[in-house]
Design a protein around this motif. Structure first.
Motif, PDB file in Angstrom:
ATOM      1  N   ASP A   1      14.604  36.369   7.102  1.00  0.00           N
ATOM      2  CA  ASP A   1      13.574  37.391   7.299  1.00  0.00           C
ATOM      3  C   ASP A   1      14.039  38.782   6.876  1.00  0.00           C
TER       4      ASP A   1
ATOM      5  N   ALA B   1      19.272  34.962  -3.684  1.00  0.00           N
ATOM      6  CA  ALA B   1      18.826  33.908  -4.603  1.00  0.00           C
ATOM      7  C   ALA B   1      19.521  34.033  -5.952  1.00  0.00           C
TER       8      ALA B   1
ATOM      9  N   ASP C   1      16.556  32.541   2.532  1.00  0.00           N
ATOM     10  CA  ASP C   1      15.386  31.971   3.210  1.00  0.00           C
ATOM     11  C   ASP C   1      15.034  32.717   4.495  1.00  0.00           C
TER      12      ASP C   1
ATOM     13  N   THR D   1      22.181  30.769   1.267  1.00  0.00           N
ATOM     14  CA  THR D   1      20.846  30.171   1.334  1.00  0.00           C
ATOM     15  C   THR D   1      20.112  30.630   2.588  1.00  0.00           C
TER      16      THR D   1
ATOM     17  N   MET E   1      14.701  27.250  -4.964  1.00  0.00           N
ATOM     18  CA  MET E   1      15.579  27.210  -3.795  1.00  0.00           C
ATOM     19  C   MET E   1      15.891  25.780  -3.369  1.00  0.00           C
ATOM     20  N   ASN E   2      14.929  24.822  -3.601  1.00  0.00           N
ATOM     21  CA  ASN E   2      15.188  23.433  -3.246  1.00  0.00           C
ATOM     22  C   ASN E   2      16.352  22.871  -4.042  1.00  0.00           C
TER      23      ASN E   2
ATOM     24  N   ARG F   1      19.498  23.840  -2.410  1.00  0.00           N
ATOM     25  CA  ARG F   1      19.822  23.046  -1.225  1.00  0.00           C
ATOM     26  C   ARG F   1      20.418  21.696  -1.628  1.00  0.00           C
TER      27      ARG F   1
ATOM     28  N   LYS G   1      16.952  39.332  -0.047  1.00  0.00           N
ATOM     29  CA  LYS G   1      16.666  37.912  -0.252  1.00  0.00           C
ATOM     30  C   LYS G   1      16.745  37.548  -1.737  1.00  0.00           C
TER      31      LYS G   1
END
Length: 530
Positions: free
Chosen positions: A377, A387, A375, A371, A1-2, A5, A383
């Motif tokens: 809830d 992704a 990320d 994103t 996920m980084n 970003r 989710k």
């Protein structure tokens, strides 16, 4: 996920604005100033800046030289007009004085005078509250007056309402203590409830209960007279007392019916007014939505025309600037950043934004939105689907944002509809079953819109049922006004007002039963005399 970003952050920087050198640094500076004024100014400034940015370089310079100040003066007058319309007497007086003066007077009023005028008005309001209020209000108001302007503002915002509620509870306790059995019982019940219950007791029900106590006393007296006369075989006197008891009860029922008729009429008038206001608000909202849709369509048309082969270059620039101005106020952060840079730059920068930079920025915004879901809830499957979309193309990202599709979504939505069906009223059950019998799109539509429309139909059904119950006189007195009002208010009415009215009906039924028993006793005594 980084990594995602970083991709989003990199896309924000790579907005495709081109590297052309501006022909005139002054023109670029002028455009940047106008863009800033467009973003931050009032309505007149925004319109004037937009017109200047869509015009020639000379028109842009003219706007910055004189038009900007004229627009600012007009926007400041609008602000003072708003203060005049909404303010207290001192604000109104000082606002009018500013409007009758120069632009400098208006600016001085907005800079410092308005706040001073508001503080004086708030001092007056606190003094008025202290003069008219009960002991608790007087104490709280005096503390506020002995404090700072912020203390007085806080008193008006929250302290006054709390002090009034405390005073009302004290008054209810006093009324309860001084009243008869029915007043006492009604007061206890009100004090155990909300402040709305207390205020209804003070404004309406304490009087009803007091009349009930008076009626019980009077009818009991006539019953006792009838018994005493019967004991001495005074038939005429016994019958007269019995007739008096019956008339007292009949008059009391009529008086209560008249009260309920007045309450019904007042409730209907209030409901019809609320419905008219809601209809007006709905019409305004629809008009705004229609205008918003028109602006989106116009923006899309301009962008398409700007990149279409054969479009005149001057028209393409005008279309591109107009679309960029729309996006600057309505798009996501990356698009706004790109639009701001394009509008502040050269013609080449604007062309690059329309042809490539907008898509790059929009993809950045779309990926940022996905994103946030990845990320967030939400459901694990949702989710993961987010992704997965982020790892794909922009087209896949857009499709995910459009559908929010994930493995198991259809089953989850059907389960949600099943739960709504099980707990819902007749209309909700009917609509839910039709959705379940239809397509996945029907299920989604029910969850997004249909369940709420069906709930409003059910609310009307439930209000009607409450009205049709035996002895529901208090319910009917308030329910018709609710039915005449906006559908959006029915749920709260069912949750709050119907139970209160039903309790009042139960109290009335117990009172009437007691009175009828006394009247029957009096009639029995009179009939016993031969």
């Amino acid at each position: 996920m980084n990594g995602t970003r970083l991709l989003v952050a990199g896309a924000v920087l790579a907005l495709g604005l081109g590297v052309a050198t501006p022909a005139s640094a002054d023109v670029l500076s002028d455009r940047a100033q106008a863009v800033a004024l467009y973003e931050t100014g009032g309505p007149t400034m925004t319109n004037a800046a937009r017109k200047a940015l869509l015009g020639t370089a000379d028109e842009l310079r003219e706007f910055l030289a004189t038009g900007r100040q004229n627009a600012q003066d007009n926007d400041e007058r609008l602000l003072v007009d708003q203060a005049l319309a909404a303010g207290g007497p001192i604000v109104k007086r000082d606002a009018q004085k500013a409007l009758d003066g120069t632009p400098d007077d208006i600016r001085a009023f907005l800079a410092t005078g308005l706040q001073v005028s508001r503080e004086i008005d708030e001092d007056l309001l606190v003094n008025q509250a202290m003069s008219a209020g009960g002991p608790g209000v007087k104490r709280a108001a005096q503390i506020a007056l002995d404090g700072t302007p912020a203390d007085r503002h806080e008193f008006l915002q929250t302290g006054l309402a709390q002090a009034q509620a405390d005073d009302d509870r004290v008054r209810a306790t006093q009324v309860m203590s001084a009243g008869g059995p029915e007043v006492h019982a009604a007061g206890q019940q009100a004090l155990s409830g909300t402040i709305e219950d207390v205020r209804y007791f003070l404004s309406v029900w304490s009087g009803v209960a007091a009349a009930g106590d008076t009626e019980i006393t009077a009818v009991t007296h006539q019953r006792d007279l009838a018994r005493k006369a019967a004991a001495f075989h005074f038939k005429a006197q016994a019958q007269a007392a019995a007739d008096s008891a019956a008339k007292l009860a009949s008059d009391a029922r009529k008086a209560n019916a008249d009260r309920l008729d007045k309450q019904l009429a007042a409730g209907q008038a209030a409901g019809q007014k609320a419905a008219a206001e809601a209809a007006e608000a709905d019409a305004d909202a629809k008009a705004k939505a229609d205008e918003a849709a028109r602006l989106v369509a116009e923006k899309d048309r301009q962008l398409a025309e700007a990149v279409a082969p054969g479009t005149d270059p001057a028209l393409a620039l005008t279309d591109g600037r107009s679309a960029a101005l729309y996006l600057l106020r309505n798009a996501g952060p990356a698009v706004r950043t790109a639009a701001r840079a394009a509008l502040s730059g050269t013609d080449e920068n604007l062309t690059a934004f329309v042809r490539t930079g907008l898509d790059t920025a929009q993809e950045a915004d779309d990926r940022a939105a996905v994103t946030a879901i990845a990320d967030g809830d939400g459901k694990p499957a949702l989710k993961q689907a987010a992704a997965d979309a982020l790892a794909g193309t922009w087209a896949q990202v857009k499709e995910f944002l459009r559908t929010k599709q994930y493995p198991g979504k259809e089953n989850d939505e059907r389960l949600a509809v099943d739960q709504i069906l099980a707990a819902g009223g007749p209309a909700t059950r009917d609509w839910a079953q039709k959705a379940l019998d239809g397509t996945p799109a029907d299920v989604t539509e029910f969850l997004e819109k249909g369940q709420y429309q069906a709930k409003e139909i059910d609310d009307r059904i439930f209000v009607g049922r409450a009205m049709s119950a035996a002895g529901a006189e208090e319910v009917n007195a308030v329910a018709q006004g609710a039915l005449d009002g906006p559908d959006s208010a029915l749920a709260a009415f069912l949750a709050n007002e119907v139970p209160r009215a039903q309790q009042r009906d139960a109290t009335t039924a117990a009172h009437v039963a007691a009175v009828n028993a006394l009247v029957a006793d009096a009639a029995k005594a009179a009939a016993s005399v031969r």
